[in-house]
Scaffold this motif. Structure first.
Motif, PDB file in Angstrom:
ATOM      1  N   THR A  72       0.836  -1.190   0.000  1.00 22.21           N
ATOM      2  CA  THR A  72       0.000   0.000   0.000  1.00 22.21           C
ATOM      3  C   THR A  72       0.872   1.242   0.000  1.00 22.21           C
ATOM      4  OG1 THR A  72      -1.824  -1.097   1.148  1.00 22.21           O
ATOM      5  CG2 THR A  72      -1.776   1.303   1.219  1.00 22.21           C
ATOM      6  N   CYS A  74       0.855   5.197   0.495  1.00 22.56           N
ATOM      7  CA  CYS A  74       0.085   6.292   1.081  1.00 22.56           C
ATOM      8  C   CYS A  74       0.800   7.616   0.851  1.00 22.56           C
ATOM      9  CB  CYS A  74      -0.083   6.087   2.585  1.00 22.56           C
ATOM     10  SG  CYS A  74      -0.908   4.554   3.061  1.00 22.56           S
ATOM     11  N   PRO A  80      -4.335   6.373   1.781  1.00 21.97           N
ATOM     12  CA  PRO A  80      -3.898   5.422   0.747  1.00 21.97           C
ATOM     13  C   PRO A  80      -4.082   5.984  -0.653  1.00 21.97           C
ATOM     14  CG  PRO A  80      -5.270   4.337   2.387  1.00 21.97           C
ATOM     15  CD  PRO A  80      -5.390   5.816   2.641  1.00 21.97           C
ATOM     16  N   THR A  83      -3.243   0.384  -3.523  1.00 19.07           N
ATOM     17  CA  THR A  83      -2.884  -0.889  -2.905  1.00 19.07           C
ATOM     18  C   THR A  83      -2.704  -1.908  -4.019  1.00 19.07           C
ATOM     19  OG1 THR A  83      -4.017  -0.472  -0.808  1.00 19.07           O
ATOM     20  CG2 THR A  83      -3.615  -2.772  -1.393  1.00 19.07           C
ATOM     21  N   LYS A 189       1.512  -7.331   4.986  1.00 23.48           N
ATOM     22  CA  LYS A 189       1.163  -6.089   4.301  1.00 23.48           C
ATOM     23  C   LYS A 189       2.291  -5.062   4.447  1.00 23.48           C
ATOM     24  CE  LYS A 189      -3.794  -6.714   5.104  1.00 23.48           C
ATOM     25  NZ  LYS A 189      -5.027  -6.132   5.696  1.00 23.48           N
ATOM     26  N   THR A 191       3.513  -1.256   3.913  1.00 28.11           N
ATOM     27  CA  THR A 191       2.925   0.072   3.774  1.00 28.11           C
ATOM     28  C   THR A 191       4.041   1.106   3.705  1.00 28.11           C
ATOM     29  OG1 THR A 191       1.058  -0.639   5.142  1.00 28.11           O
ATOM     30  CG2 THR A 191       1.239   1.710   4.693  1.00 28.11           C
TER      31      THR A 191
END
Length: 379
Positions: A72, A74, A80, A83, A189, A191
């Protein structure tokens, strides 16, 4: 064939295990005293972990790593922008997983534990004797070899013998890296937060989370932080979401973190006589594309393949074939990492705003095209 590998990093240990598999017993020297300070987190894409299949180390790799299912992106406010389904996009080629560099080094070492390894040994000179190369460490001769492989990283001393002094290519940015508890971010995940003059990346591995907080060196480097981790947290006080939790677990002193000057380099040629470069010593990567470890392992596989079809007399030809097979591919991936860095490392607020708007239209196909191209091409 008598082979000396200078550097017990990812490239060097991969090569040692592959050569051992072919019946050779190389020697390895490493300038570090031990592996206690052996780095932080990294991603291994299918082109890298394919090499582990060949070493019979893939199951150990899966046990030591976490899958990277989604990525993801951002903006600096924590909103965000995109993704990407990494598992869906690259799954047909194999797994994309994350682990600590220390765990990867250990499983590579376990693949060839009988290869002689000498720590706290810095090669200071190489002497070309024509049919042999003599390696010296602080005046002590380490012996004469049919081949010396420089796998000693971005600040390689072996590269000086091959190509002379090579200037670093700086981005002007640097990043502080530390470990946070596993609870600081969701598993599987990745980020990242792309701000104006600020970047935060959060990367879960097994049992913990790797974090990097980056910005222009003159704003975030040692001179500005002054030994206080709390000062770094202050610079990122406006970051929210997943980016906030790791700062609560940040070490109080910058002495307990690692500062990474975000720069790379490219050697003009990879071999000279019986000395060859591999990994970051030949073509160093920014962390922005995440493919540095995978490229290093691929290079080791190609060099081992060429050496496995040669003897001491044919080393020059083997090195020529190795560079022909690897250089374009490695430098292409390096160029892609530089292109991503130019989008990540933006200090201007208006330019960052424009970048953020464009990223909302950035497709998974565009994101993964360089990696997918690497996976679809033979090495």
């Amino acid at each position: 064939m008598r082979v000396l590998i200078v550097g017990a990093g990812i490239a060097g240990l991969t090569l040692s295990a592959l050569l051992r598999q072919k019946g050779m017993v190389p020697q390895i020297v490493e300038r570090a005293d031990d592996f206690h300070a052996s780095g932080y987190m990294l991603a291994l894409f299918p082109m890298g972990n394919r090499v582990l299949h060949g070493l019979g180390a893939y199951d150990a790799f899966r046990a030591a790593s976490e899958p990277m299912d989604t990525y993801t992106m951002c903006n600096g406010h924590g909103e965000p922008m995109q993704t990407f389904d990494i598992a869906g996009a690259l799954g047909k080629y194999g797994d994309t997983r994350q682990l600590s560099r220390a765990d990867l080094l250990q499983l590579l070492r376990n693949a060839a534990p009988d290869v002689p390894l000498r720590m706290a040994t810095r090669v200071t000179a190489l002497v070309d004797h024509g049919a042999e190369v003599e390696a010296l460490a602080e005046g002590e001769s380490l012996g004469r070899f049919d081949l010396v492989v420089g796998a000693d990283g971005i600040h390689s001393t072996v590269r000086q013998h091959v190509a002379g002094e090579i200037a670093m290519r700086p981005t002007g940015w640097g990043g502080w890296v530390w470990w946070a508890p596993a609870a600081a971010a969701p598993r599987t995940k990745v980020t990242e937060y792309w701000g104006a003059g600020r970047f935060v990346g959060v990367y879960p591995v097994r049992d913990r989370v790797g974090v990097i907080a980056a910005g222009p060196i003159d704003e975030i480097g040692h001179a500005r932080i002054g030994g206080r981790g709390a000062r770094l947290a202050e610079l990122f006080a406006d970051y929210r979401g997943v980016a906030r939790e790791p700062f609560a677990a940040m070490p109080a002193s910058d002495r307990d973190m690692f500062f990474w000057a975000l720069e790379d380099c490219r050697a003009p040629h990879w071999s000279k006589g019986r000395v060859v470069l591999m990994g970051d010593s030949a073509c160093a990567f920014l962390p922005t594309a995440g493919v540095g470890a995978s490229m290093a392992m691929e290079s080791a596989a190609v060099l081992a393949d060429e050496l496995g079809r040669s003897d001491a007399r044919g080393v020059a030809l083997a090195l020529q074939h190795y560079e022909t097979r690897r250089r374009r591919r490695a430098e292409g991936a390096q160029t892609a990492s530089r292109r991503i860095a130019s989008m990540m490392f933006i200090s201007s607020i208006p330019v960052a705003w424009g970048r953020d708007h464009l990223m909302k239209f950035y497709s998974i196909e565009e994101f993964g095209k360089e990696i997918e191209r690497s996976l679809s091409e033979p090495i």
